[in-house]
Design a protein around this motif. Sequence first.
Motif, PDB file in Angstrom:
ATOM      1  N   LYS A 170       0.808  -1.133  -0.146  1.00  0.00           N
ATOM      2  CA  LYS A 170       0.150  -0.044  -0.134  1.00  0.00           C
ATOM      3  C   LYS A 170       0.864   1.420  -0.197  1.00  0.00           C
ATOM      4  N   LYS A 171       1.768   1.378   0.891  1.00  0.00           N
ATOM      5  CA  LYS A 171       2.447   2.755   0.840  1.00  0.00           C
ATOM      6  C   LYS A 171       3.301   2.870  -0.333  1.00  0.00           C
ATOM      7  N   HIS A 172       3.741   2.071  -1.080  1.00  0.00           N
ATOM      8  CA  HIS A 172       4.498   2.065  -2.399  1.00  0.00           C
ATOM      9  C   HIS A 172       3.577   2.511  -3.451  1.00  0.00           C
ATOM     10  N   ARG A 173       2.135   1.993  -3.223  1.00  0.00           N
ATOM     11  CA  ARG A 173       1.102   2.498  -4.225  1.00  0.00           C
ATOM     12  C   ARG A 173       0.969   3.940  -3.921  1.00  0.00           C
ATOM     13  N   GLN A 174       0.879   4.417  -2.903  1.00  0.00           N
ATOM     14  CA  GLN A 174       0.475   5.737  -2.675  1.00  0.00           C
ATOM     15  C   GLN A 174       1.638   6.467  -2.925  1.00  0.00           C
ATOM     16  N   GLU A 175       2.931   6.072  -2.864  1.00  0.00           N
ATOM     17  CA  GLU A 175       3.939   7.017  -3.183  1.00  0.00           C
ATOM     18  C   GLU A 175       4.142   7.142  -4.624  1.00  0.00           C
ATOM     19  N   LEU A 176       4.000   5.966  -5.474  1.00  0.00           N
ATOM     20  CA  LEU A 176       3.950   6.286  -6.973  1.00  0.00           C
ATOM     21  C   LEU A 176       2.620   6.300  -7.705  1.00  0.00           C
ATOM     22  N   GLY A 177       1.728   6.550  -6.938  1.00  0.00           N
ATOM     23  CA  GLY A 177       0.345   6.595  -7.409  1.00  0.00           C
ATOM     24  C   GLY A 177      -0.060   5.872  -8.386  1.00  0.00           C
ATOM     25  N   ALA A 178       0.138   4.504  -8.354  1.00  0.00           N
ATOM     26  CA  ALA A 178      -0.108   3.335  -9.413  1.00  0.00           C
ATOM     27  C   ALA A 178      -0.464   2.214  -8.613  1.00  0.00           C
ATOM     28  N   PHE A 179      -1.095   1.037  -9.530  1.00  0.00           N
ATOM     29  CA  PHE A 179      -1.520  -0.225  -8.965  1.00  0.00           C
ATOM     30  C   PHE A 179      -1.431  -1.063 -10.026  1.00  0.00           C
ATOM     31  N   LEU A 180      -1.551  -2.411  -9.734  1.00  0.00           N
ATOM     32  CA  LEU A 180      -1.468  -3.666 -10.674  1.00  0.00           C
ATOM     33  C   LEU A 180      -2.877  -3.948 -10.910  1.00  0.00           C
ATOM     34  N   VAL A 181      -2.738  -4.415 -12.394  1.00  0.00           N
ATOM     35  CA  VAL A 181      -4.043  -4.914 -12.778  1.00  0.00           C
ATOM     36  C   VAL A 181      -3.618  -6.558 -13.689  1.00  0.00           C
ATOM     37  N   GLU A 182      -4.188  -7.474 -12.979  1.00  0.00           N
ATOM     38  CA  GLU A 182      -3.698  -8.829 -13.533  1.00  0.00           C
ATOM     39  C   GLU A 182      -5.041  -9.527 -13.873  1.00  0.00           C
ATOM     40  N   GLY A 183      -4.492 -10.374 -14.860  1.00  0.00           N
ATOM     41  CA  GLY A 183      -5.493 -11.451 -15.818  1.00  0.00           C
ATOM     42  C   GLY A 183      -5.956 -10.758 -16.661  1.00  0.00           C
ATOM     43  N   GLY A 184      -6.620 -11.733 -17.775  1.00  0.00           N
ATOM     44  CA  GLY A 184      -7.076 -11.172 -19.049  1.00  0.00           C
ATOM     45  C   GLY A 184      -8.465 -10.505 -18.803  1.00  0.00           C
ATOM     46  N   LYS A 185      -9.237 -10.879 -18.016  1.00  0.00           N
ATOM     47  CA  LYS A 185     -10.691 -10.283 -17.727  1.00  0.00           C
ATOM     48  C   LYS A 185     -10.576  -8.728 -17.216  1.00  0.00           C
ATOM     49  N   SER A 186      -9.860  -8.549 -16.099  1.00  0.00           N
ATOM     50  CA  SER A 186      -9.529  -7.385 -15.490  1.00  0.00           C
ATOM     51  C   SER A 186      -8.560  -6.457 -16.437  1.00  0.00           C
ATOM     52  N   VAL A 187      -7.696  -6.924 -17.079  1.00  0.00           N
ATOM     53  CA  VAL A 187      -6.967  -6.038 -17.979  1.00  0.00           C
ATOM     54  C   VAL A 187      -7.755  -5.496 -19.447  1.00  0.00           C
ATOM     55  N   LEU A 188      -8.748  -6.510 -19.832  1.00  0.00           N
ATOM     56  CA  LEU A 188      -9.528  -6.014 -20.794  1.00  0.00           C
ATOM     57  C   LEU A 188     -10.570  -5.236 -20.571  1.00  0.00           C
ATOM     58  N   GLU A 189     -11.129  -4.941 -19.213  1.00  0.00           N
ATOM     59  CA  GLU A 189     -11.933  -4.037 -18.618  1.00  0.00           C
ATOM     60  C   GLU A 189     -10.971  -2.778 -18.625  1.00  0.00           C
ATOM     61  N   LEU A 190      -9.724  -2.710 -18.143  1.00  0.00           N
ATOM     62  CA  LEU A 190      -9.013  -1.494 -17.707  1.00  0.00           C
ATOM     63  C   LEU A 190      -8.747  -0.851 -19.047  1.00  0.00           C
ATOM     64  N   LEU A 191      -8.619  -1.604 -20.321  1.00  0.00           N
ATOM     65  CA  LEU A 191      -8.158  -1.112 -21.446  1.00  0.00           C
ATOM     66  C   LEU A 191      -9.533  -0.458 -22.296  1.00  0.00           C
ATOM     67  N   LYS A 192     -10.652  -0.670 -21.818  1.00  0.00           N
ATOM     68  CA  LYS A 192     -11.960   0.123 -22.294  1.00  0.00           C
ATOM     69  C   LYS A 192     -12.454   1.157 -21.299  1.00  0.00           C
ATOM     70  N   ILE A 244       0.289  -1.825 -15.339  1.00  0.00           N
ATOM     71  CA  ILE A 244       0.352  -0.941 -14.381  1.00  0.00           C
ATOM     72  C   ILE A 244      -0.407   0.344 -14.861  1.00  0.00           C
ATOM     73  N   ALA A 245      -1.176   0.695 -13.736  1.00  0.00           N
ATOM     74  CA  ALA A 245      -1.976   1.951 -14.164  1.00  0.00           C
ATOM     75  C   ALA A 245      -1.976   2.810 -13.171  1.00  0.00           C
ATOM     76  N   LYS A 246      -2.362   4.275 -13.565  1.00  0.00           N
ATOM     77  CA  LYS A 246      -2.215   5.437 -12.370  1.00  0.00           C
ATOM     78  C   LYS A 246      -3.634   5.157 -11.657  1.00  0.00           C
ATOM     79  N   THR A 247      -3.347   5.577 -10.203  1.00  0.00           N
ATOM     80  CA  THR A 247      -4.490   5.405  -9.469  1.00  0.00           C
ATOM     81  C   THR A 247      -5.342   6.923  -9.560  1.00  0.00           C
ATOM     82  N   LYS A 248      -6.531   6.930  -9.250  1.00  0.00           N
ATOM     83  CA  LYS A 248      -7.573   8.205  -9.261  1.00  0.00           C
ATOM     84  C   LYS A 248      -7.599   8.849  -8.061  1.00  0.00           C
TER      85      LYS A 248
END
Length: 250
Positions: free
Chosen positions: A16-38, A90-94
């Motif tokens: 968590k602390k590094h996600r907050q520092e970097l302002g980014a997060f992980l998205v893994e797996g085909g379904k989740s990444v496809l939703e992210l792309l849209k 790897i995507a930017k947090t909102k």
Amino acid sequence: MISQKWQKQIRLLQQKKHRQELGAFLVEGGKSVLELLKADFTIQALFLTDTFYKENQKLLDEQPFSFELVEESELEKVGTLQSNNAALAIAKTKENRPLRVEGSEFALILDDIRDPGNLGTIIRIADWYGIKKVICSETCVDVYNPKVISATMGSFTRVQTYYVSLQSFLEQEQTKAIYGTFLGGESIYDLTFADSGYIVIGNEANGIRPENEKFVSKKITIPRFGEAESLNAGIATAIVLDNWRRGVKP
């Protein structure tokens, strides 16, 4: 091959602390990444297997950023999933922007939901029943936790979250109907919900905290017919939202 730089960042983003520092997060797996792309998230890096690329070539070739083809074993080595034969992004947090109900709308309020699987499941359930806003206490698990993101199965792209002190938030929303789940309360099977408002779901073990309970205008319960002591927070959310949705005019 995933470079050492990206491998390091992927591992850092599991905390968590590094996600907050970097302002980014992980998205893994085909379904989740496809939703992210849209969706409207900013993607910083994307790693794909050749099979996933061939299955989604048209969509991927339309993206305004580059991606890297890697082996399945690489995704599994650096990521959090035991099995990932598709993709990792790897995507930017909102920004944590304020959310409140508007018009004839209902939103969920989560009080101290600590389990990542429960939060992810609740977001997915909210998406299923058309809830677009989830207000979380500051003690809830981070929505960008990889386990939460995976459990949403892509619903994180359609359901907004807002982390806030619930006590101050609820105090300001007293003009709205605020329903809270308790072991004692009016049966949801006999209840007619208002046209708009909030539904509060409490902690997996302790329920809604006393400092927030005082703001609940209507205590509701899911009647028990057997001997189980309690319900999982995700299951309780589904039952309550199903009964709420039955009374909503089409």
